[in-house]
Design a protein around this motif. Structure first.
Motif, mmCIF file in Angstrom:
data_model
loop_
_atom_site.group_PDB
_atom_site.id
_atom_site.type_symbol
_atom_site.label_atom_id
_atom_site.label_comp_id
_atom_site.label_asym_id
_atom_site.label_seq_id
_atom_site.Cartn_x
_atom_site.Cartn_y
_atom_site.Cartn_z
ATOM 1 N N MET A 1 -121.015 83.777 -80.849
ATOM 2 C CA MET A 1 -120.539 85.008 -80.194
ATOM 3 C C MET A 1 -119.395 84.673 -79.244
ATOM 4 N N ARG A 2 -118.323 85.424 -79.364
ATOM 5 C CA ARG A 2 -117.253 85.276 -78.376
ATOM 6 C C ARG A 2 -117.394 86.414 -77.374
ATOM 7 N N THR A 3 -117.402 86.068 -76.084
ATOM 8 C CA THR A 3 -117.548 87.122 -75.079
ATOM 9 C C THR A 3 -116.248 87.253 -74.296
ATOM 10 N N ALA A 4 -115.917 88.465 -73.881
ATOM 11 C CA ALA A 4 -114.644 88.685 -73.177
ATOM 12 C C ALA A 4 -114.880 89.471 -71.896
ATOM 13 N N TYR A 5 -114.038 89.175 -70.917
ATOM 14 C CA TYR A 5 -114.203 89.736 -69.573
ATOM 15 C C TYR A 5 -112.909 90.365 -69.087
ATOM 16 N N SER A 6 -113.038 91.457 -68.345
ATOM 17 C CA SER A 6 -111.846 92.145 -67.845
ATOM 18 C C SER A 6 -111.160 91.306 -66.768
ATOM 19 N N VAL A 7 -109.924 91.654 -66.494
ATOM 20 C CA VAL A 7 -109.149 90.953 -65.470
ATOM 21 C C VAL A 7 -109.871 91.021 -64.124
ATOM 22 N N GLU A 8 -110.413 92.194 -63.814
ATOM 23 C CA GLU A 8 -111.090 92.369 -62.529
ATOM 24 C C GLU A 8 -112.263 91.387 -62.406
ATOM 25 N N THR A 9 -113.032 91.246 -63.478
ATOM 26 C CA THR A 9 -114.188 90.348 -63.457
ATOM 27 C C THR A 9 -113.733 88.895 -63.345
ATOM 28 N N VAL A 10 -112.693 88.545 -64.099
ATOM 29 C CA VAL A 10 -112.186 87.163 -64.054
ATOM 30 C C VAL A 10 -111.652 86.844 -62.659
ATOM 31 N N ARG A 11 -110.930 87.785 -62.079
ATOM 32 C CA ARG A 11 -110.371 87.547 -60.724
ATOM 33 C C ARG A 11 -111.499 87.345 -59.711
ATOM 34 N N PRO A 166 -91.726 95.146 -75.418
ATOM 35 C CA PRO A 166 -91.554 93.818 -76.003
ATOM 36 C C PRO A 166 -92.684 92.883 -75.564
ATOM 37 N N ALA A 167 -93.076 91.981 -76.440
ATOM 38 C CA ALA A 167 -94.143 91.019 -76.120
ATOM 39 C C ALA A 167 -93.901 89.747 -76.921
ATOM 40 N N VAL A 168 -94.502 88.666 -76.472
ATOM 41 C CA VAL A 168 -94.394 87.383 -77.171
ATOM 42 C C VAL A 168 -95.446 87.334 -78.281
ATOM 43 N N THR A 169 -95.065 86.763 -79.420
ATOM 44 C CA THR A 169 -96.045 86.497 -80.480
ATOM 45 C C THR A 169 -96.277 84.989 -80.515
ATOM 46 N N ALA A 170 -97.532 84.585 -80.315
ATOM 47 C CA ALA A 170 -97.835 83.155 -80.208
ATOM 48 C C ALA A 170 -98.532 82.648 -81.461
ATOM 49 N N ASP A 171 -98.426 81.351 -81.695
ATOM 50 C CA ASP A 171 -99.221 80.720 -82.755
ATOM 51 C C ASP A 171 -100.581 80.325 -82.205
ATOM 52 N N VAL A 172 -100.570 79.926 -80.944
ATOM 53 C CA VAL A 172 -101.792 79.468 -80.283
ATOM 54 C C VAL A 172 -101.794 80.043 -78.876
ATOM 55 N N THR A 173 -102.956 80.484 -78.399
ATOM 56 C CA THR A 173 -103.084 80.897 -77.007
ATOM 57 C C THR A 173 -104.146 80.031 -76.356
ATOM 58 N N VAL A 174 -103.803 79.470 -75.201
ATOM 59 C CA VAL A 174 -104.782 78.680 -74.438
ATOM 60 C C VAL A 174 -105.202 79.543 -73.265
ATOM 61 N N THR A 175 -106.445 80.012 -73.306
ATOM 62 C CA THR A 175 -106.876 80.961 -72.274
ATOM 63 C C THR A 175 -107.875 80.288 -71.348
ATOM 64 N N PHE A 176 -107.910 80.728 -70.095
ATOM 65 C CA PHE A 176 -108.657 79.997 -69.067
ATOM 66 C C PHE A 176 -109.888 80.754 -68.591
ATOM 67 N N GLY A 177 -110.991 80.060 -68.549
ATOM 68 C CA GLY A 177 -112.205 80.603 -67.937
ATOM 69 C C GLY A 177 -112.996 81.521 -68.833
ATOM 70 N N ALA A 178 -112.309 82.418 -69.560
ATOM 71 C CA ALA A 178 -112.990 83.406 -70.401
ATOM 72 C C ALA A 178 -111.970 84.067 -71.309
ATOM 73 N N TYR A 179 -112.452 84.510 -72.491
ATOM 74 C CA TYR A 179 -111.592 85.374 -73.310
ATOM 75 C C TYR A 179 -111.384 86.674 -72.544
ATOM 76 N N LYS A 180 -110.197 87.248 -72.681
ATOM 77 C CA LYS A 180 -109.949 88.583 -72.157
ATOM 78 C C LYS A 180 -110.056 89.542 -73.353
ATOM 79 N N PRO A 181 -110.525 90.787 -73.148
ATOM 80 C CA PRO A 181 -110.680 91.699 -74.290
ATOM 81 C C PRO A 181 -109.407 91.817 -75.129
ATOM 82 N N GLY A 182 -108.241 91.784 -74.475
ATOM 83 C CA GLY A 182 -106.973 91.933 -75.190
ATOM 84 C C GLY A 182 -106.692 90.808 -76.186
ATOM 85 N N LEU A 183 -107.432 89.696 -76.061
ATOM 86 C CA LEU A 183 -107.249 88.617 -77.034
ATOM 87 C C LEU A 183 -108.072 88.857 -78.293
#
Ligand SMILES: NC(=O)C1=CN([C@@H]2O[C@H](COP(=O)(O)OP(=O)(O)OC[C@H]3O[C@@H](n4cnc5c(N)ncnc54)[C@H](OP(=O)(O)O)[C@@H]3O)[C@@H](O)[C@H]2O)[C@@H](O)CC1
Ligand SMILES: [K+]
Length: 475
Positions: A1-11, A166-183
């Motif tokens: 299971m991948r779990t994701a957390y909002s910005v507010e929760t991560v902060r 406009p937004a960046v399109t990545a091949d790889v994303t290195v995310t910290f602490g938790a997945y964010k829902p937007g990922l």
């Protein structure tokens, strides 16, 4: 299971942890994880880090700081690292000093032919699409060069996956602490590429969103035992199809036959078409363990749907069945209810414009579940499943479906999905589990049919469902 957390929760978790750690420790953990992924990528592509050309796109906040510190680590391993700031006046001071000390340099433009671009423009502090200076830098990323996004691709909304410009399109994303829902939710999920999670030690509460993976789905699948017979495995009733839309009945039955129920019973005016294709179908009303009501019913059949909803048996309501649903009737039910709208149907159920559902899909799925006291599967390029009880009881995560392909946006695909989910309901899964497992298998089957990229027909998706089951059940 991948779990994701909002910005507010991560902060909040970040603040709590920072208070207990020496200053800068969290950023060092983040930068170490980021540098390790970049080094791995460079080693796989060119054999070593030494001598690689790395371009850092550096924004004004801590996301840029992460990129600068990671760049310093790569420079110490012999990479040629160039930082290109969004605003030279606003750069993370410590990160810049570390990069300089390691031999990295600053430049005004992305150098020619880098081996790797690191997107450190914006992280969870980003708001809206990229502003012009950031968009101009993102526009300099050369075609074909791998892009590693820091925490999330710049320009995507961390909480929703929306891209407002406009937004960046990545091949790889290195995310910290938790997945964010937007990922996990498109279009953000597609922009993120492969996501690596770096554990920085955050203590997190219950997640806002979660994505099932093969093992989670395998655990939920109804598998017959030696003592099973067709009635114990569940009978699913299908109220679907009309003179105008007989195909919807055939496709819903096709999905249901491959959903794990012991038998499928069809009630409606398209029995001939259904039997011609699936002679194993039972015809006419009778005892069932769950109903699917709605695909291809056409107008004026709300009474039949309401009659099913008045019974104490699980009901999935889809398509035409969703018109004019009575929230009071649904809320009064004790058996599971699963609603499976697309954005337009969800908008009608909520009484809001379709665009507002499109712009806030997570919120819309939650609001529907709460208003109707039902599990809700909101179809879309990332299908979401909100649990009814969760919404009223507060806080069960929304399930984000990680499988699927845009080739599945094809006529009849939703009919197969509702038959499949109804079959899982009849086999005893809860509304949210039936919806999430059905979306997962349906998406996987769609991918199997689409292969490297080809149009998909709804009946082919139904035919590929056994292969999707096997795939999920293969350890
Ligand atoms: N959480 C954690 O545990 C950890 C977090 N860490 C890292 O910190 C990151 C968050 O850092 P952050 O808070 O400094 O925000 P960040 O994303 O760098 O951007 C803010 C800046 O961007 C600007 N800006 C905003 N929108 C914009 C737009 N559309 N276009 C252009 N500019 C825009 C905005 O400008 P302003 O609105 O103030 O004018 C502001 O200056 C996080 O993602 C992770 O990488 C790790 O180091 C350690 C552990
Ligand atoms: K970023």
């Amino acid at each position: 299971m991948r779990t994701a957390y909002s910005v507010e929760t991560v902060r909040a978790a970040e603040r709590e942890l920072m208070a207990r750690l020496p200053e800068g420790a969290l950023m060092q953990r983040a930068a170490a994880g980021l540098a390790a992924v970049c080094a791995g990528l460079l080693t796989r592509r060119r054999g070593r880090v030494y001598g690689a050309r790395v371009a850092l796109l550096v924004g004004p906040g801590d996301n840029g700081g992460d990129a600068l510190y990671a760049g310093a680590r790569l420079a110490r391993r012999g990479a040629g690292v160039t930082a290109v700031p969004m605003d030279p006046e606003r750069l993370h001071a410590g990160g810049l000093a570390a990069l300089r000390a390691a031999g990295g340099r600053l430049a005004q433009a992305v150098p020619d032919r880098p081996d790797l671009v690191v997107d450190g423009l914006l992280g969870i502090g980003g708001r809206g699409g990229l502003r012009p200076a950031a968009a101009a830098l993102a526009g300099q990323i050369p075609q074909g060069v791998p892009v590693v996004a820091v925490d999330l691709p710049s320009g995507i909304d961390a909480d929703t996956g929306e891209v407002a410009g406009p937004a960046v399109t990545a091949d790889v994303t290195v995310t910290f602490g938790a997945y964010k829902p937007g990922l996990l939710i498109d279009p953000g999920a597609s922009a993120a590429g492969a996501v690596h999670l770096v554990d920085i030690g955050l203590q997190l509460p219950a997640p806002e969103a979660e994505a099932l993976q093969h093992a989670d789905v395998a655990r939920l699948l109804p598998v017959p035992t030696a003592s099973s017979d067709k009635y114990r495995r569940g009978v699913v009733g299908i109220l679907a199809g009309s003179a105008q839309y007989p195909g919807a009945a055939v496709l819903a039955v096709a999905g249901a036959l491959r959903g794990g129920a012991g038998a499928v019973r069809y009630a409606g005016p398209a029995a001939e078409a259904v039997l011609a294709r699936y002679p194993e179908t039972l015809i006419g009303r009778g005892r069932v363990q769950a109903w699917v009501a709605g695909p291809g019913l056409g107008e004026g059949r709300a009474g039949e749907v309401a009659e099913l909803l008045a019974q104490d048996v699980p009901v999935l309501v889809d398509a035409d069945g969703l018109r004019g649903l009575d929230a009071g009737l649904l809320r009064a039910r004790t058996a599971p209810t699963l609603l499976t709208p697309h954005a337009g149907e969800a908008a009608a159920l909520l009484g809001v414009p379709r665009e507002s559902v499109e712009a806030g899909r997570l919120a819309a799925a939650r609001a529907l579940a709460e208003r109707y006291g039902a599990a809700v599967l909101l179809k879309g390029s990332t299908t979401l499943v909100a649990s009814g009880r969760a919404a009223s009881g507060g806080g069960r995560p929304v399930r984000v479906n990680p499988t699927g392909t845009s080739w599945l946006a094809t006529a009849g695909s939703g009919d197969v999905l509702s038959g499949l989910a109804g079959s899982l309901l009849a086999a005893g899964l809860s509304g949210a589990d039936a919806g999430a497992v059905a979306a997962y298998l349906h998406g996987l089957a769609g991918r199997l049919v689409a292969g490297a990229g080809a149009p998909v027909l709804a009946h082919e998706v139904a035919e590929a469902l056994p292969a999707a089951w096997r795939d999920v059940r293969t350890p």
